[in-house]
Design a protein around this motif. Structure first.
Motif, mmCIF file in Angstrom:
data_model
loop_
_atom_site.group_PDB
_atom_site.id
_atom_site.type_symbol
_atom_site.label_atom_id
_atom_site.label_comp_id
_atom_site.label_asym_id
_atom_site.label_seq_id
_atom_site.Cartn_x
_atom_site.Cartn_y
_atom_site.Cartn_z
ATOM 1 N N TYR A 160 0.842 -1.203 0.000
ATOM 2 C CA TYR A 160 0.000 0.000 0.000
ATOM 3 C C TYR A 160 0.879 1.256 0.000
ATOM 4 O O TYR A 160 0.587 2.235 -0.705
ATOM 5 C CB TYR A 160 -0.925 -0.002 1.214
ATOM 6 N N THR A 164 0.847 4.256 -2.900
ATOM 7 C CA THR A 164 0.332 5.586 -2.568
ATOM 8 C C THR A 164 1.389 6.586 -2.123
ATOM 9 O O THR A 164 1.087 7.783 -2.004
ATOM 10 C CB THR A 164 -0.718 5.475 -1.451
ATOM 11 N N THR A 166 2.707 6.616 0.845
ATOM 12 C CA THR A 166 2.513 6.864 2.276
ATOM 13 C C THR A 166 3.708 6.331 3.068
ATOM 14 O O THR A 166 4.347 5.358 2.669
ATOM 15 C CB THR A 166 1.219 6.181 2.759
ATOM 16 N N VAL A 341 -6.904 0.131 -5.293
ATOM 17 C CA VAL A 341 -6.281 1.277 -4.616
ATOM 18 C C VAL A 341 -5.975 2.442 -5.559
ATOM 19 O O VAL A 341 -6.257 3.599 -5.221
ATOM 20 C CB VAL A 341 -5.022 0.830 -3.841
ATOM 21 N N TYR A 345 -7.850 5.573 -3.986
ATOM 22 C CA TYR A 345 -7.022 6.401 -3.108
ATOM 23 C C TYR A 345 -7.193 7.902 -3.370
ATOM 24 O O TYR A 345 -7.404 8.680 -2.422
ATOM 25 C CB TYR A 345 -5.553 5.987 -3.232
ATOM 26 N N PRO A 355 -4.484 9.339 4.501
ATOM 27 C CA PRO A 355 -3.947 8.170 3.778
ATOM 28 C C PRO A 355 -3.591 7.003 4.688
ATOM 29 O O PRO A 355 -3.704 5.837 4.283
ATOM 30 C CB PRO A 355 -2.696 8.735 3.088
ATOM 31 N N PHE A 358 -6.900 5.351 5.676
ATOM 32 C CA PHE A 358 -7.424 4.629 4.508
ATOM 33 C C PHE A 358 -6.623 3.347 4.270
ATOM 34 O O PHE A 358 -7.191 2.299 3.933
ATOM 35 C CB PHE A 358 -7.371 5.521 3.273
ATOM 36 N N GLY A 359 -5.306 3.420 4.463
ATOM 37 C CA GLY A 359 -4.478 2.232 4.293
ATOM 38 C C GLY A 359 -4.832 1.125 5.271
ATOM 39 O O GLY A 359 -4.832 -0.060 4.917
ATOM 40 N N VAL A 362 -8.052 -0.484 4.088
ATOM 41 C CA VAL A 362 -7.748 -1.381 2.966
ATOM 42 C C VAL A 362 -7.111 -2.669 3.472
ATOM 43 O O VAL A 362 -7.485 -3.779 3.063
ATOM 44 C CB VAL A 362 -6.811 -0.672 1.961
#
Length: 427
Positions: A160, A164, A166, A341, A345, A355, A358-359, A362
């Motif tokens: 992830y 993204t 992150t 994603v 995202y 983020p 959200f991760g 997920v």
């Protein structure tokens, strides 16, 4: 039209039984040939190589290798004995031990299938001996392994982070809290079952006996301490921690416990290489899909659609959970993330969703996907490890799916649970 081709092509190949490599790759190739025919073929190679040419992904082969070493060695057994020495005498002791051991092993492996393979053969007969039903035992073993995907070092969170951008360390901090929260929820369910069915623990060990168990297992317990302590103290990065985990596991299994020979290490390395190759091929194919999703401006289309129906962040996260739950029933977790994603995202960010939070949502969804029929991977790992039928395991999992869904709703709509530790550790 482009999105319709991508989705229709992937679904057709999936239901025809093709491997995920083909399911992800062919729609991307067809999209390029029909909608971007002027684009040079070199783009395939650029996206495949460039997609996985990321330093964050270096942690994955190391953690896979470390997990293979520990699952084939005796670290898992010593962890179970260590946890059991302090929990085994309590009501529902072996069930609590199973959850805690899965969390402990997950903190050094980052892999749910490896956790199932390493623990199932040890804890299953012990749970039966204490009076747990076969179905409950199987359901608990398979479900407890989910915690491995949340507690650092989580391979799912690393992927992830790659998708993204992150921070891996921040995701690990959030995953640690949510992983322990999920383990606590499972423990509550174990206690409820134990009281309802009158399941008691074993006779407590004396403190002398416990000290002996601690002495044997201290090296196994040292690995999560070194990994998490090193990452959060800033001594090394998550990628460097992955390399340290391999070196530590090799030293403990080969030189201290002396369970493995150098020839065994070569065999384990071969198995880890196959697993790593499979994951990286999927990541490479997924990078092509993500590229064409970006060209098709799918996130913008989703935002416009949600705006047209006057959706808010609450409805959006409900839609996200439903999408991941359905996809998890049919597709492996990594492929699910690679498909969903990149499209979701940017929409999450537009709604102001952090983020990191959200991760975690997920990742928790992919955890549930690992145990949901018909194609939950951990179900088949447990079946192969224990020689039990898939149908029997599935029948024991359903109550845990309900428990998982309740935990998912709490984590989704109470973001402070996943965010307070990353905020505390933020500079």
């Amino acid at each position: 039209m482009l999105i319709a081709v991508l989705v229709a092509g992937a679904l057709a190949l999936l239901f025809l039984g093709f491997e995920m490599l083909i399911v992800l790759g062919i729609p991307g190739i067809l999209t390029k040939e029909f909608f971007f025919s002027g684009m040079p073929d070199l783009i395939y190679g650029q996206r495949i190589v460039g997609g996985i040419n990321h330093s964050t992904l270096l942690a994955i082969p190391f953690f896979i290798f470390a997990a293979e070493i520990m699952s084939k060695g005796v670290i898992a057994r010593h962890l179970i004995q260590l946890v059991g020495a302090f929990l085994g005498h309590r009501r529902g002791g072996m069930g609590l031990t199973t959850v805690a051991a899965a969390a402990a092993f997950g903190s050094v492996s980052g892999s749910a299938p490896a956790t199932v393979a390493a623990l199932a053969g040890i804890v299953y007969p012990e749970m039966q001996r204490q009076g747990y039903s076969d179905k409950f035992s199987l359901g608990l073993i398979v479900s407890s392994a989910e915690v491995s995907l949340l507690i650092p070092p989580s391979i799912t969170l690393i992927i992830y982070a790659w998708l993204t951008g992150t921070s891996v360390a921040a995701l690990f901090a959030a995953g640690l809290v949510v992983g322990l929260f999920l383990a606590g929820v499972f423990c509550c369910y174990v206690l409820f079952y134990a009281y309802r069915h009158g399941i008691k623990g074993d006779a407590p060990l004396s403190w002398g006996e416990r000290l002996k168990v601690v002495g044997r297992g201290i090296w196994a317990l040292g690995l999560p301490v070194v990994l998490l302590g090193g990452i959060y103290s800033g001594l090394f990065t998550p990628t460097e921690a992955a390399a340290v985990s391999v070196a530590y596991a090799l030293i403990v299994e080969v030189l201290i416990y002396r369970h493995m020979k150098l020839g065994d290490v070569f065999k384990v390395a071969t198995g880890a290489a196959v697993t790593t190759g499979t994951i990286f091929v999927l990541l490479a194919m997924g990078s092509i899909v993500a590229y064409f999703i970006t060209l098709a401006q799918l996130p913008t289309l989703v935002i416009d659609f949600l705006g047209a129906i006057d959706a808010n962040w609450v409805m959006f996260l409900l839609i996200v959970n439903l999408l991941f739950l359905v996809a998890g029933m049919f597709i492996d977790p990594n492929s699910t993330m690679l498909i969903l994603v990149p499209a979701l995202y940017p929409v999450a960010v537009s709604f102001g969703i952090d983020p990191i939070h959200f991760g975690i949502i997920v990742c928790l969804n992919t955890c549930i996907g690992m145990i949901t029929p018909p194609f939950g991977l951990d179900i088949f790992v447990a079946s192969s490890t224990l020689g039990e039928s898939v149908g029997k395991i599935i029948s024991g999992i359903f109550p845990f799916v309900v428990v998982n869904l309740l935990a998912l709703l709490v984590i989704t709509y109470l973001p402070e649970i996943s965010m307070f530790l990353p905020r505390m550790l933020a500079p």
